[in-house]
Every structure is written in structure tokens, then in C-alpha cells.
Design an enzyme around this catalytic site. Sequence first.
Site, PDB file in Angstrom:
ATOM      1  N   ASP A 280      46.279-103.687 -44.274  1.00 31.44           N
ATOM      2  CA  ASP A 280      47.452-103.911 -45.128  1.00 31.44           C
ATOM      3  C   ASP A 280      47.820-102.558 -45.749  1.00 31.44           C
ATOM      4  OD1 ASP A 280      49.170-104.720 -47.398  1.00 31.44           O
ATOM      5  OD2 ASP A 280      48.501-106.743 -46.903  1.00 31.44           O
TER       6      ASP A 280
ATOM      7  N   HIS B 210      49.436-115.104 -41.368  1.00 34.77           N
ATOM      8  CA  HIS B 210      48.439-114.039 -41.507  1.00 34.77           C
ATOM      9  C   HIS B 210      47.409-114.401 -42.562  1.00 34.77           C
ATOM     10  CE1 HIS B 210      51.908-113.089 -44.078  1.00 34.77           C
ATOM     11  NE2 HIS B 210      51.039-112.594 -44.945  1.00 34.77           N
TER      12      HIS B 210
HETATM   13  P1  AMP Z   1      52.420-112.140 -47.659  1.00 33.25           P
HETATM   14  O1  AMP Z   1      53.125-111.893 -48.961  1.00 33.25           O
HETATM   15  O2  AMP Z   1      51.238-113.044 -47.752  1.00 33.25           O
HETATM   16  O3  AMP Z   1      53.422-112.525 -46.604  1.00 33.25           O
HETATM   17  O4  AMP Z   1      51.777-110.751 -47.244  1.00 33.25           O
HETATM   18  C1  AMP Z   1      52.391-109.796 -46.475  1.00 33.25           C
HETATM   19  C2  AMP Z   1      51.501-108.584 -46.542  1.00 33.25           C
HETATM   20  O5  AMP Z   1      51.901-107.710 -45.525  1.00 33.25           O
HETATM   21  C3  AMP Z   1      51.546-107.805 -47.865  1.00 33.25           C
HETATM   22  O6  AMP Z   1      50.240-107.730 -48.410  1.00 33.25           O
HETATM   23  C4  AMP Z   1      52.088-106.440 -47.461  1.00 33.25           C
HETATM   24  O7  AMP Z   1      51.470-105.419 -48.168  1.00 33.25           O
HETATM   25  C5  AMP Z   1      51.739-106.381 -45.992  1.00 33.25           C
HETATM   26  N1  AMP Z   1      52.606-105.554 -45.163  1.00 33.25           N
HETATM   27  C6  AMP Z   1      53.953-105.521 -45.154  1.00 33.25           C
HETATM   28  N2  AMP Z   1      54.389-104.671 -44.196  1.00 33.25           N
HETATM   29  C7  AMP Z   1      53.288-104.176 -43.582  1.00 33.25           C
HETATM   30  C8  AMP Z   1      53.066-103.263 -42.509  1.00 33.25           C
HETATM   31  N3  AMP Z   1      54.077-102.665 -41.880  1.00 33.25           N
HETATM   32  N4  AMP Z   1      51.787-102.991 -42.148  1.00 33.25           N
HETATM   33  C9  AMP Z   1      50.754-103.588 -42.783  1.00 33.25           C
HETATM   34  N5  AMP Z   1      50.888-104.444 -43.799  1.00 33.25           N
HETATM   35  C10 AMP Z   1      52.133-104.739 -44.196  1.00 33.25           C
END
Ligand code: AMP
Length: 137
Positions: free
Chosen positions: A33, A102
Site C-alpha cells: 500500500d 482487497h
Molecule cells: P480502501 O479504502 O479499503 O478501498 O483501500 C484502498 C487502499 O489502496 C488505500 O489504503 C490506499 O492507500 C491504497 N492505494 C491506492 N492507490 C494505490 C496504488 N496505486 N498502489 C498501492 N496502494 C494504493
Amino acid sequence: MSYDTNNIFAKILRGEIPCFKIYEDDYSLAFMDIMPQADGHALVIPKFAATTLLEIPADQLTHTMTTVQKVMAAQKSELGAEGVVLMQLNGEGAGQTVRHLHFHLIPAHLSQLKRHGAEQGDMEKIKALAAKIALAL
Ligand code: AMP
């Protein structure tokens, strides 16, 4: 929540944008993340196109959870994590921001977590932690 093929994790799965990959098999992908809530915060996603837990078939979910187990074991052995928070948000009503199922694996105590998705992490540090976790995968 309908599946959006242009969500950021679908793009990662298609190789259109980079990630700090730690593990991949035929059914799942694990990567870091980039807005970690603690050092070593990793994500596991199925390759199956599901938005939330309600849309994935049981066999695909089993494969994904096997990867969750592997990554958690690697966080414990390689980072010395005493505990790992497993978190998974379903739908905007729960705060889900990326529309591909996820699992968050956060190697820290629940009370020590930074705010969700609030701040971009140090990319060099994330890269180094990814390499460390991948040693056991
Ligand atoms: P959620 O709010 O449960 O949908 O979590 C989405 C997660 O994806 C968050 O913790 C973000 O920090 C993470 N995130 C968003 N874009 C990316 C990316 N390009 N690579 C890795 N993590 C990401």
C-alpha cells in the site's frame, strides 16, 4: 457497487501502472500500500473481477485467502511483526475507495494505525520493506 474495469487495482493487474509487488500466483497478487497505515502495510487482491466480498466465488476466495495467510506469515517472519491487522472494506458506506476487492494486512497494533488512505508513504522505504517481505514468499 458495480465493477469498474478502470479502477486502479485493475490497472495494476493489467500491468498498466506499477506496484511494489511482493507475491503473485494464478489467482492473486500481493503488493505494498503506498499510503501505509503502518510500516509494511500490504494488500492482497484476487485476479477475479469483484468489487466487494459479496461478488467473489468461494473457490476464488479460498485462493485469495491462502495468499493472505502467506503474506501474513512473511510479515511476521521478515519484519518481526508481533501482530497483523487484517482489514477489508465493502462498499463506499464502509469507506472503500478502490472498487476491486482487497485485503489490507497491517503489521501493527490497531491502536497505532495512521489514518486510512491519508498520506503517501516514503517510496524508498516501502520498496525496501517489499523486498524484505518478499524474501519469505
Ligand atoms: P480502501 O479504502 O479499503 O478501498 O483501500 C484502498 C487502499 O489502496 C488505500 O489504503 C490506499 O492507500 C491504497 N492505494 C491506492 N492507490 C494505490 C496504488 N496505486 N498502489 C498501492 N496502494 C494504493
